[in-house]
Design a protein around this motif. Structure first.
Motif, PDB file in Angstrom:
ATOM      1  N   ARG A   1       0.828  -1.214   0.000  1.00 28.54           N
ATOM      2  CA  ARG A   1       0.000   0.000   0.000  1.00 28.54           C
ATOM      3  C   ARG A   1       0.854   1.253   0.000  1.00 28.54           C
ATOM      4  N   TYR A   2       2.014   1.190   0.636  1.00 29.46           N
ATOM      5  CA  TYR A   2       2.916   2.344   0.658  1.00 29.46           C
ATOM      6  C   TYR A   2       3.375   2.689  -0.757  1.00 29.46           C
ATOM      7  N   VAL A   3       3.792   1.671  -1.494  1.00 30.27           N
ATOM      8  CA  VAL A   3       4.256   1.904  -2.864  1.00 30.27           C
ATOM      9  C   VAL A   3       3.093   2.347  -3.751  1.00 30.27           C
ATOM     10  N   ALA A   4       1.922   1.724  -3.591  1.00 32.45           N
ATOM     11  CA  ALA A   4       0.765   2.048  -4.438  1.00 32.45           C
ATOM     12  C   ALA A   4       0.302   3.480  -4.241  1.00 32.45           C
ATOM     13  N   ILE A   5       0.366   3.991  -3.012  1.00 34.99           N
ATOM     14  CA  ILE A   5      -0.120   5.342  -2.730  1.00 34.99           C
ATOM     15  C   ILE A   5       0.974   6.389  -2.880  1.00 34.99           C
TER      16      ILE A   5
ATOM     17  N   HIS B   1       5.423   4.069 -10.339  1.00 34.50           N
ATOM     18  CA  HIS B   1       6.351   2.942 -10.416  1.00 34.50           C
ATOM     19  C   HIS B   1       5.787   1.663  -9.798  1.00 34.50           C
ATOM     20  N   TYR B   2       4.551   1.730  -9.295  1.00 34.47           N
ATOM     21  CA  TYR B   2       3.957   0.566  -8.642  1.00 34.47           C
ATOM     22  C   TYR B   2       3.885  -0.657  -9.560  1.00 34.47           C
ATOM     23  N   PRO B   3       3.406  -0.511 -10.828  1.00 29.35           N
ATOM     24  CA  PRO B   3       3.301  -1.703 -11.695  1.00 29.35           C
ATOM     25  C   PRO B   3       4.641  -2.383 -11.965  1.00 29.35           C
ATOM     26  N   THR B   4       5.727  -1.603 -11.932  1.00 26.88           N
ATOM     27  CA  THR B   4       7.043  -2.194 -12.214  1.00 26.88           C
ATOM     28  C   THR B   4       7.721  -2.697 -10.943  1.00 26.88           C
ATOM     29  N   LYS B   5       7.447  -2.060  -9.820  1.00 26.66           N
ATOM     30  CA  LYS B   5       8.066  -2.473  -8.562  1.00 26.66           C
ATOM     31  C   LYS B   5       7.353  -3.659  -7.930  1.00 26.66           C
TER      32      LYS B   5
END
Length: 325
Positions: A126-130, A135-139
């Motif tokens: 959730r941290y990366v998504a928000i 870059h969420y889809p690649t990370k």
């Protein structure tokens, strides 16, 4: 007189080394059996629905849902293996031997440790998504999440072996008499690695997620800054991510409320010797039943998938392609 004394022992033939029975009132014991059995059945059934839903429907094969699947598996094992054995600890004597006693605590430690690590991974997701949506889809990819889930369970098994090594090496070492089930763990180690480090990480990550999500929600409502330059699809995607963060925030909050009382006892300086059923442990086990109820309340896809499962529509050809989002 001797017969009466022997009747109070777990093993009457071992007069000097047998534990004395501490018999609960029949009404109290019956209530405990009913409550624990009901929670066990409900936990198994609800988490099985989550496992089937995410595993069967392809629309649910997302990185976040893979973490929920791993969490559901650990909760399912708690309901299937841990809670039923908790009933045995309400009996006046432990009659299954020292090795089974150690395994009883060893298996729950694996599942509960996996739950803690899964919560940390959900917080990171959730941290990366928000906070870094571009870059969420690649990370955060499905492949990487699968590897992390595998490492999560491997780490949980390794941690449990280290924590219970002394007990596994010599089962019954800490029993004071026959008919007792007592396990001793290194309280400071368990406190640090099972509570302080992961809970601190979860709180820090979700505080950051909450701050960013609130600012993004305000920006979308007022149609200012860079959001006005985005397409409506992007705005809807952000709303979806914020909603998911809010829902999983509830899951994390309930998790903290269920786990904190048990470890707060350790923080108070009390030596962590597990030998009987406690309210704090019972609260931890009940968390496994609460997660699917949260999904049912907040996730429409879960309610739709449950309907398809209960009505056996998932047995139809190509049911895995059903649109449930």
């Amino acid at each position: 007189m001797q017969t009466l004394e022997e009747a109070e022992l777990c093993f009457p033939q071992l007069l000097n080394t047998s534990c004395k029975k501490h018999i609960h009132p029949q009404s109290e014991a019956m209530l405990i059996y009913i409550v624990l059995s009901s929670i066990s059945l409900l936990t198994v059934a609800l988490n099985l629905l989550v496992i089937i839903s995410i595993s069967h429907f392809r629309q649910l094969h997302t990185p976040t849902n893979l973490l929920l699947l791993s969490l559901a598996v650990s909760d399912f094992l708690v309901g299937l293996l841990v809670t039923p054995f908790q009933i045995l600890l309400t009996e006046p004597c432990w009659l299954l031997g020292d090795l089974v006693c150690v395994l009883y605590y060893f298996v729950p430690t694996i599942t509960l440790s996996a739950s803690v690590v899964n919560m940390v991974l959900i917080s990171v997701d959730r941290y990366v998504a928000i906070c870094d949506p571009l870059h969420y889809p690649t990370k955060i990819t499905a492949k990487r999440v699968q590897i992390l889930v595998f490492l999560c369970w491997g780490l949980s098994v390794f941690y449990s072996v280290v924590l219970f090594y002394d007990n596994l090496k010599q089962p019954g070492k800490y029993n004071s008499c026959y008919g007792e089930c007592v396990i001793n763990v290194i309280g400071v180690v368990d406190l640090i690695f099972s509570f302080i480090i992961p809970i601190s990480a979860i709180i820090i990550l979700y505080v950051r997620v909450f701050v960013v999500a609130v600012s993004q929600a305000r920006a979308m409502r007022s149609h200012i800054t860079a959001v006005t330059l985005k397409s409506s699809a992007t705005v809807m995607a952000k709303k979806s991510e914020i909603k998911a963060a809010r829902t999983l925030g509830v899951v994390v909050a309930v998790f903290l409320m269920c786990y904190c009382p048990y470890y707060c006892v350790s923080l108070s300086g009390y030596e962590l010797v597990i030998g009987s059923s406690t309210v704090a442990l019972f609260l931890i086990f009940s968390n496994s039943c609460l997660n699917p109820l949260i999904y049912a309340f907040f996730y429409p896809w879960f309610r739709k998938s449950v309907k398809l499962i209960v009505t056996l529509e998932i047995l139809q050809p190509h049911s895995c392609e059903a649109n449930i989002l």
